[in-house]
Motif scaffolding. Structure first.
Motif, mmCIF file in Angstrom:
data_model
loop_
_atom_site.group_PDB
_atom_site.id
_atom_site.type_symbol
_atom_site.label_atom_id
_atom_site.label_comp_id
_atom_site.label_asym_id
_atom_site.label_seq_id
_atom_site.Cartn_x
_atom_site.Cartn_y
_atom_site.Cartn_z
ATOM 1 N N ASP A 197 0.835 -1.212 0.000
ATOM 2 C CA ASP A 197 0.000 0.000 0.000
ATOM 3 C C ASP A 197 0.868 1.259 0.000
ATOM 4 O OD1 ASP A 197 -2.180 -1.689 0.119
ATOM 5 O OD2 ASP A 197 -2.809 -1.082 2.142
ATOM 6 N N MET A 198 1.973 1.207 0.719
ATOM 7 C CA MET A 198 2.865 2.366 0.767
ATOM 8 C C MET A 198 3.482 2.634 -0.599
ATOM 9 S SD MET A 198 4.611 1.777 4.513
ATOM 10 C CE MET A 198 5.802 3.118 4.338
ATOM 11 N N PHE A 199 3.947 1.585 -1.281
ATOM 12 C CA PHE A 199 4.495 1.782 -2.628
ATOM 13 C C PHE A 199 3.415 2.312 -3.569
ATOM 14 C CE2 PHE A 199 8.195 -1.001 -1.596
ATOM 15 C CZ PHE A 199 9.197 -0.171 -2.076
ATOM 16 N N ALA A 200 2.215 1.734 -3.529
ATOM 17 C CA ALA A 200 1.126 2.190 -4.402
ATOM 18 C C ALA A 200 0.807 3.661 -4.132
ATOM 19 C CB ALA A 200 -0.115 1.328 -4.192
ATOM 20 N N SER A 201 0.764 4.044 -2.866
ATOM 21 C CA SER A 201 0.454 5.428 -2.494
ATOM 22 C C SER A 201 1.562 6.374 -2.924
ATOM 23 C CB SER A 201 0.233 5.523 -0.978
ATOM 24 O OG SER A 201 -0.814 4.664 -0.573
ATOM 25 N N MET A 202 2.811 5.961 -2.749
ATOM 26 C CA MET A 202 3.954 6.788 -3.141
ATOM 27 C C MET A 202 3.955 7.020 -4.649
ATOM 28 S SD MET A 202 8.044 6.046 -2.671
ATOM 29 C CE MET A 202 8.073 4.731 -3.897
ATOM 30 N N TYR A 203 3.750 5.947 -5.424
ATOM 31 C CA TYR A 203 3.750 6.090 -6.880
ATOM 32 C C TYR A 203 2.570 6.949 -7.354
ATOM 33 C CZ TYR A 203 7.325 2.444 -7.048
ATOM 34 O OH TYR A 203 8.479 1.717 -6.885
ATOM 35 N N ALA A 204 1.404 6.757 -6.754
ATOM 36 C CA ALA A 204 0.230 7.541 -7.148
ATOM 37 C C ALA A 204 0.453 9.028 -6.889
ATOM 38 C CB ALA A 204 -1.009 7.059 -6.407
ATOM 39 N N ALA A 205 1.195 9.348 -5.829
ATOM 40 C CA ALA A 205 1.467 10.746 -5.474
ATOM 41 C C ALA A 205 2.729 11.278 -6.171
ATOM 42 C CB ALA A 205 1.613 10.883 -3.963
ATOM 43 N N GLU A 206 3.374 10.418 -6.959
ATOM 44 C CA GLU A 206 4.594 10.771 -7.689
ATOM 45 C C GLU A 206 5.726 11.176 -6.748
ATOM 46 O OE1 GLU A 206 3.596 13.565 -10.795
ATOM 47 O OE2 GLU A 206 2.230 12.134 -11.739
ATOM 48 N N GLY A 207 5.863 10.416 -5.658
ATOM 49 C CA GLY A 207 6.934 10.653 -4.701
ATOM 50 C C GLY A 207 8.099 9.711 -4.925
ATOM 51 N N VAL A 208 9.180 9.947 -4.175
ATOM 52 C CA VAL A 208 10.355 9.081 -4.236
ATOM 53 C C VAL A 208 10.597 8.366 -2.907
ATOM 54 C CG1 VAL A 208 11.487 10.394 -6.073
ATOM 55 C CG2 VAL A 208 11.955 10.966 -3.676
ATOM 56 N N GLY A 209 9.807 8.704 -1.894
ATOM 57 C CA GLY A 209 9.893 8.070 -0.591
ATOM 58 C C GLY A 209 8.599 8.312 0.160
ATOM 59 N N LEU A 210 8.284 7.407 1.090
ATOM 60 C CA LEU A 210 7.052 7.560 1.866
ATOM 61 C C LEU A 210 7.207 6.832 3.193
ATOM 62 C CD1 LEU A 210 4.042 8.663 1.524
ATOM 63 C CD2 LEU A 210 3.453 6.265 1.176
ATOM 64 N N ALA A 211 6.942 7.541 4.270
ATOM 65 C CA ALA A 211 6.949 6.950 5.613
ATOM 66 C C ALA A 211 5.538 6.474 5.942
ATOM 67 C CB ALA A 211 7.418 7.981 6.634
ATOM 68 N N ALA A 212 5.437 5.444 6.771
ATOM 69 C CA ALA A 212 4.132 4.857 7.104
ATOM 70 C C ALA A 212 3.169 5.880 7.702
ATOM 71 C CB ALA A 212 4.311 3.681 8.058
ATOM 72 N N ASN A 213 3.678 6.792 8.535
ATOM 73 C CA ASN A 213 2.764 7.760 9.144
ATOM 74 C C ASN A 213 2.167 8.720 8.119
ATOM 75 O OD1 ASN A 213 5.258 9.091 8.889
ATOM 76 N ND2 ASN A 213 5.104 10.085 10.884
ATOM 77 N N GLN A 214 2.762 8.829 6.946
ATOM 78 C CA GLN A 214 2.199 9.689 5.914
ATOM 79 C C GLN A 214 0.898 9.126 5.333
ATOM 80 O OE1 GLN A 214 6.186 10.336 3.800
ATOM 81 N NE2 GLN A 214 5.011 12.208 3.374
ATOM 82 N N ILE A 215 0.635 7.847 5.600
ATOM 83 C CA ILE A 215 -0.669 7.283 5.229
ATOM 84 C C ILE A 215 -1.448 6.896 6.482
ATOM 85 C CG2 ILE A 215 -0.046 6.589 2.884
ATOM 86 C CD1 ILE A 215 0.186 3.675 3.977
ATOM 87 N N GLY A 216 -1.070 7.490 7.606
ATOM 88 C CA GLY A 216 -1.837 7.338 8.836
ATOM 89 C C GLY A 216 -1.492 6.163 9.713
ATOM 90 N N VAL A 217 -0.399 5.463 9.413
ATOM 91 C CA VAL A 217 0.012 4.295 10.197
ATOM 92 C C VAL A 217 1.243 4.668 11.010
ATOM 93 C CG1 VAL A 217 0.759 1.890 10.115
ATOM 94 C CG2 VAL A 217 -0.908 2.738 8.434
ATOM 95 N N SER A 218 1.104 4.712 12.316
ATOM 96 C CA SER A 218 2.183 5.170 13.186
ATOM 97 C C SER A 218 3.145 4.029 13.535
ATOM 98 C CB SER A 218 1.605 5.798 14.462
ATOM 99 O OG SER A 218 2.639 6.435 15.183
#
Length: 181
Positions: free
Chosen positions: A40-61
Motif C-alpha cells: 500500500d505504501m508503494f502504491a500510495s507513493m507512486y500515485a502521489a509521484e513521490g520518491v519516498g514515503l513513511a508509514a505515518n504519511q498514510i496514517g500508520v504510526s
C-alpha cells in the motif's frame, strides 16, 4: 519510476495531522499484514509521484518507510526499511548539500534545505532480516527525510522560523477553497 504496484492507494496525510507530529512505534511483527502495508505504501507513493514515503504519511504510526529514487550516479534504488536507524558521516567527512526539498505531506511547497550528501540507514526488511542502505545524492536526502518523518518531524521543522511560517502560509493559502475567501 515504477507506477505498478499490487497495493491499495491510501490518502496522504498533510501537515497538522497529529500522526505526522509524533514519533512512530517500532514494528514488532514481521507478517503478511506488514507486507500488505508495504505494498500500500508503494502504491500510495507512486500515485502521489513521490520518491519516498513513511508509514505515518498514510496514517500508520509504525517505524518504516519505502523509497524508489536515484543516488548521486542517477541509479534508481528501491526498497523498504523497517525500524531504521540513521547513521550520518562524521563532521569533516561529509559535505552539506543545499537543495530544494519538498514533501507529499506539505503539497505544493518547496524550500532549500542543507543536508549531508551521504547517509546510511540500518534496519530490517519485511521478513526481519537486517538491511543496510547507503545513500548519496537524492537517496541520501530521502533516507534522512523519511527517517525524520518517523521521528515526528517534517522537513519544514528544520527551516528557520520565518521561512517555515511563510511556507505554511503559502500552503494554507493554496489549500483554501475559493468559497472560503
Amino acid at each position: 519510476m515504477d507506477i505498478r504496484s499490487r497495493g491499495t492507494v491510501r490518502p496522504i496525510r498533510h501537515v497538522g495531522d497529529p500522526v505526522l507530529h509524533r514519533p512512530c512505534a517500532p514494528v514488532t511483527r514481521y507478517d503478511e499484514e506488514l507486507g500488505e502495508l508495504v505494498e500500500d505504501m508503494f502504491a500510495s507513493m507512486y500515485a502521489a509521484e513521490g520518491v519516498g514515503l513513511a508509514a505515518n504519511q498514510i496514517g500508520v504510526s509504525l517505524s518504516l518507510f519505502v523509497y524508489d529514487c536515484p543516488d548521486q550516479s542517477d541509479k534508481f534504488r528501491k526498497g523498504v526499511v523497517v525500524n531504521p536507524v540513521l547513521i550520518m558521516p562524521r563532521v569533516g567527512e561529509r559535505h552539506i548539500d543545499a537543495h530544494d526539498e519538498g514533501c507529499l505531506s506539505v503539497p505544493g511547497q518547496r524550500a532549500t534545505l542543507g543536508r549531508p550528501d551521504r547517509a546510511t540507514v540500518h534496519g530490517f526488511d519485511t521478513t526481519g532480516n537486517p538491511v543496510t542502505v547507503e545513500g548519496t545524492g537524492l537517496l541520501a536526502r530521502c533516507l534522512q527525510h523519511e527517517t525524520d518523518h518517523l521521528e515526528g518531524r517534517l522537513y519544514i521543522d528544520r527551516l528557520p522560523a520565518k521561512q517555515r511560517k511563510r511556507l505554511l502560509e503559502g500552503y494554507r493559502g493554496a489549500t483554501r477553497s475559493p468559497a472560503a475567501g
